[in-house]
Write an enzyme that holds these catalytic residues in place. Structure first.
Site, short mmCIF file in Angstrom:
data_model
loop_
_atom_site.label_atom_id
_atom_site.label_comp_id
_atom_site.label_asym_id
_atom_site.label_seq_id
_atom_site.Cartn_x
_atom_site.Cartn_y
_atom_site.Cartn_z
N ALA A 107 -0.97 -10.30 0.62
CA ALA A 107 -0.96 -11.21 1.77
C ALA A 107 -2.26 -12.01 1.90
CB ALA A 107 -0.69 -10.43 3.06
N ASP B 81 10.20 -6.69 -4.31
CA ASP B 81 9.03 -7.50 -3.98
C ASP B 81 7.74 -6.77 -4.34
OD1 ASP B 81 7.88 -9.91 -2.53
OD2 ASP B 81 7.03 -8.29 -1.33
N LYS C 187 4.67 -7.47 -7.37
CA LYS C 187 3.22 -7.40 -7.13
C LYS C 187 2.56 -6.40 -8.07
CE LYS C 187 3.91 -8.63 -2.27
NZ LYS C 187 3.88 -8.20 -0.87
#
Length: 363
Positions: A168, A235, A239
């Protein structure tokens, strides 16, 4: 004044936020002697571009209108008669983006920014690297595609930035690169890299049913419209793959072992989302509670994490010490523990606010 042309692909939540940030920072950029000259904005079906990418740009009023149109769920085609701009349909998109990159890449160092969630941008980005463009990614899919494309994108490391693909926007990529460039080998990474799943796992720890917490996360806007997009673990796996490749591991996504938090028979192809939320989720409560109770009896907690260690690449629920950085995690924060020769007994911990999936719909 250094003028940097910028073309944005993807005008969902992340892309719109970037445009607002560019506008808000005009004074700061001016003091630094820089002007970000937005020459085009694409969604999945169309593109609005400056009349002449060499000399003109989309002014701030038009960029705000772009954000307004996309926030309402409309197409950029609606801007056909607004201000001085050109609008191109989907059949011309890739060609037009490549044309602009060809003319502006090597001469200006144009920045091609991918804030979409699409794999269809991979070909254009690969060409852009050859054309001398700088590539900036929030989209994880280009970096988790085939090794051939990955190697092409990172072949000129000074021309690519992708900090917001993991954590993020926390300084995860920069920190790992600095550790590696200092000659300190990293041998283990473990982290909670989904604000959504971090919230879910810390909330069920207090005794709340898994189904109740997932529905609460959805109502708070932490999850995708279909929470299974988060609960699948895909997801987080993307990453993890980006981090593993950053460490020099030549692997593909199928090398990552992924634990989904729902069974195959509750998948999107089998069960509609409303049925999953109402009837499917409650069936998962008992198993999660049993796992929480088992971990608690050992003084541990459960966290949904990615683990990279030697040739081990896993994404799923793990028991962790309650007093560890990951064990103390609450809410939607992202937390990453990095173990290296210098950070052997006490890992380097990177922690900060997460926001569920950090690459929202392409728009």
């Amino acid at each position: 004044m250094k003028k940097i042309p910028l073309l944005l692909m993807g005008c969902g939540g992340v892309g719109r936020q970037l445009l607002h940030h560019i506008i808000a920072c005009r004074l700061l950029h001016s003091k630094l002697g820089v002007r970000l000259r937005v020459v085009g904005v694409c969604d999945s079906k169309s593109m609005v571009a400056a009349p002449d990418a060499f000399t003109t740009e989309l002014d701030d009023e038009l960029l705000l209108q772009v954000c307004k149109v996309k926030s309402s769920g409309s197409s950029l085609q609606n801007l056909n008669n607004f201000g001085e701009c050109k609008v191109f349909s989907s059949q011309d998109l890739a060609r037009k983006v490549t044309d602009i990159a060809t003319h502006l890449g090597k001469s200006t160092g144009m920045a091609l920014v991918d804030c979409s969630a699409s794999s269809e941008t991979i070909g254009v980005l690969s060409q852009a690297v050859d054309l001398g463009c700088c590539v900036v990614l929030a989209n994880k899919k280009p970096l988790t595609s085939s090794l051939e494309y990955y190697d092409k994108l990172v072949s000129q490391p000074r021309r690519i930035r992708h900090e917001s693909t993991v954590g993020a926007g926390l300084p995860v990529i920069a920190s790992i690169n600095r550790i590696l460039s200092s000659g300190d080998p990293i041998y283990r990474i473990v982290g909670s890299l989904s604000g959504t799943l971090g919230f879910v796992m810390s909330e069920v720890e207090s005794g709340k049913p898994f189904s109740q917490v997932v529905n609460a996360a959805k109502s708070l806007g932490y999850t995708e419209p279909d929470p299974r997009d988060d609960l699948s673990g895909m997801d987080v796996a993307r990453k993890a793959l980006i981090l593993a490749r950053l460490l020099g591991h030549h692997i593909n996504l199928d090398s990552v072992k992924i634990e989904s938090l729902y069974p195959v028979e509750m998948g999107p192809d089998v069960m509609p989302v409303e049925e999953f939320l109402v009837n499917g989720l409650p069936l998962l409560d008992k198993d999660i509670k049993n796992r929480i109770d088992k971990a608690s009896s050992s003084g541990n907690v459960l966290r949904y994490v990615c683990l990279i260690e030697n040739s081990r690449y896993e994404v799923g629920i793990q028991e962790l010490p309650r007093d560890s950085a990951l064990g103390r995690l609450r809410g939607s924060d992202n937390v990453l523990e990095i173990y290296s020769r210098c950070y052997k007994t006490q890992p380097l911990v990177i922690q900060g606010a997460g926001a569920g999936n950090d690459t929202t719909a392409a728009g």
